[in-house]
Design an enzyme around this catalytic site. Structure first.
Site, short mmCIF file in Angstrom:
data_model
loop_
_atom_site.label_atom_id
_atom_site.label_comp_id
_atom_site.label_asym_id
_atom_site.label_seq_id
_atom_site.Cartn_x
_atom_site.Cartn_y
_atom_site.Cartn_z
N ASP A 1 5.87 7.25 0.37
CA ASP A 1 6.17 7.32 1.80
C ASP A 1 7.25 6.32 2.20
O ASP A 1 7.69 5.49 1.39
CB ASP A 1 4.89 7.11 2.64
N ASN B 1 -8.79 3.75 7.34
CA ASN B 1 -9.25 4.99 7.98
C ASN B 1 -9.32 6.16 7.00
O ASN B 1 -9.46 7.31 7.41
CB ASN B 1 -8.33 5.35 9.16
N HIS C 1 -6.91 7.16 4.91
CA HIS C 1 -5.66 7.87 4.58
C HIS C 1 -5.22 7.58 3.15
O HIS C 1 -5.55 6.54 2.57
CB HIS C 1 -4.55 7.58 5.59
N GLU D 1 -2.74 10.78 7.70
CA GLU D 1 -3.77 10.23 8.58
C GLU D 1 -4.88 11.28 8.79
O GLU D 1 -4.72 12.45 8.45
CB GLU D 1 -3.12 9.86 9.92
C1 F6R Z 1 1.46 2.99 0.93
C2 F6R Z 1 0.50 4.01 1.32
C3 F6R Z 1 -0.75 3.69 2.05
C4 F6R Z 1 -1.43 2.42 1.57
C5 F6R Z 1 -2.67 2.14 2.41
C6 F6R Z 1 -3.34 0.86 2.00
O1 F6R Z 1 2.55 3.58 0.24
O2 F6R Z 1 0.77 5.14 1.07
O3 F6R Z 1 -1.65 4.76 1.91
O4 F6R Z 1 -1.78 2.56 0.22
O5 F6R Z 1 -2.30 2.05 3.76
O6 F6R Z 1 -2.49 -0.21 2.28
P1 F6R Z 1 -2.78 -1.64 1.68
O7 F6R Z 1 -2.69 -1.49 0.21
O8 F6R Z 1 -1.67 -2.51 2.21
O9 F6R Z 1 -4.13 -2.03 2.13
#
Ligand code: F6R
Length: 265
Positions: free
Chosen positions: A67, A136, A138, A143
């Site tokens: 992303d 959440n 995702h 989301e």
């Molecule tokens: C990042 C991504 C997100 C993160 C998720 C957890 O490329 O796709 O899904 O993996 O938001 O974020 P952290 O690891 O910072 O807790």
């Protein structure tokens, strides 16, 4: 689903890194899917040590990031293009021309997303997709209520995700409100998905993803339908799982020929 519960977040990084090192030693031109955020940083650090020691070579590997934010410049220190370059491409000595990040700045974002999907197909598909999980539920930035069939597209970040990611920015106001993300359909097309999670803040999302009903309210729950999903988590992230002892038992009894060799350093 294989669920591996380990005592510390450092061991999560080492065990997940061993899966990637094993793949790349078998197939030096493997295609990786890269996550950003905090969760995979331990993986990248462990792999970088192996590269330093001359034991792993990512020179021929290809990669596609999950992303990218929309609305911040390419050279912003928190753009995922920057993060992938500084945390992955440089330390792993990858060939930068073989690493792609979704384009959050394209004049025609939809066309850029379609091209990204086509580039993944042209590369032969993703062999191993690294994933974190949002509080959440995702994965990528898919989301809650994202379509299970979704492909790379622009999404609005949930308020909870913006709050969670505010720690990377000077203030909440600076966190972009939109992103481009591989879809759940894109992620499900990877041949192997490797999700890592650490810390108590992820415990509810992890339990819902692994043991809850498959529901678009918890996008990571779609991984229950993936034929080859490996979940590597620490004790805190495992703390809300009902069947944690069972997962430990199964992992302890995994046939030795199916075990991924530990990192040799
Ligand atoms: C990042 C991504 C997100 C993160 C998720 C957890 O490329 O796709 O899904 O993996 O938001 O974020 P952290 O690891 O910072 O807790």
């Amino acid at each position: 689903m294989e669920i591996i519960i380990l005592p510390t977040s450092a061991e999560v990084g080492r065990t997940a890194a061993a899966h990637i090192a094993s793949l790349v030693s078998r197939d030096p031109s493997a295609v990786l899917g890269l996550a950003t955020g905090s969760s995979p940083l331990g993986i990248y650090a462990e792999l970088a040590r192996g590269v330093e020691l001359g034991l792993i070579d990512f020179g021929q590997a290809r990669a596609f990031a999950l992303d990218e934010y929309v609305g911040i410049p390419l050279d912003h220190e928190q753009s995922y293009a920057t993060v992938i370059r500084t945390e992955v491409v440089e330390p792993l000595r990858m060939n930068a021309s073989l690493v792609q990040v979704p384009d959050g700045r394209a004049a025609d974002i939809e066309a850029a997303c379609d091209r990204y999907e086509a580039d993944i197909v042209e590369a032969g598909g993703i062999d191993l997709q690294i994933l974190g999980i949002g509080s959440n539920g995702h994965i990528g930035f898919n989301e809650p209520t994202s379509s299970f069939a979704s492909r790379t597209r622009i999404k609005t970040l949930a308020p909870q995700t913006r709050d969670d990611n505010a720690r990377f920015f000077a203030s909440l106001d600076e966190v972009p409100s939109h992103c481009v993300t591989q879809g759940l359909g894109t992620i499900m097309a990877a041949r192997h998905v490797l999700l890592v999670a650490q810390g108590a803040k992820k415990a509810d999302a992890v339990a819902a993803a692994i043991e809850g009903p498959v529901s678009s309210l918890v996008p990571a729950s779609i991984l229950q339908h993936h034929p080859h999903a490996t979940i590597v988590i620490d004790e805190e992230a495992a703390s809300a799982l009902t069947l944690a002892d069972y997962y430990r038992y199964v992992y302890e009894h995994k046939p030795h020929w199916q075990r991924v060799p530990p990192l040799p350093y």
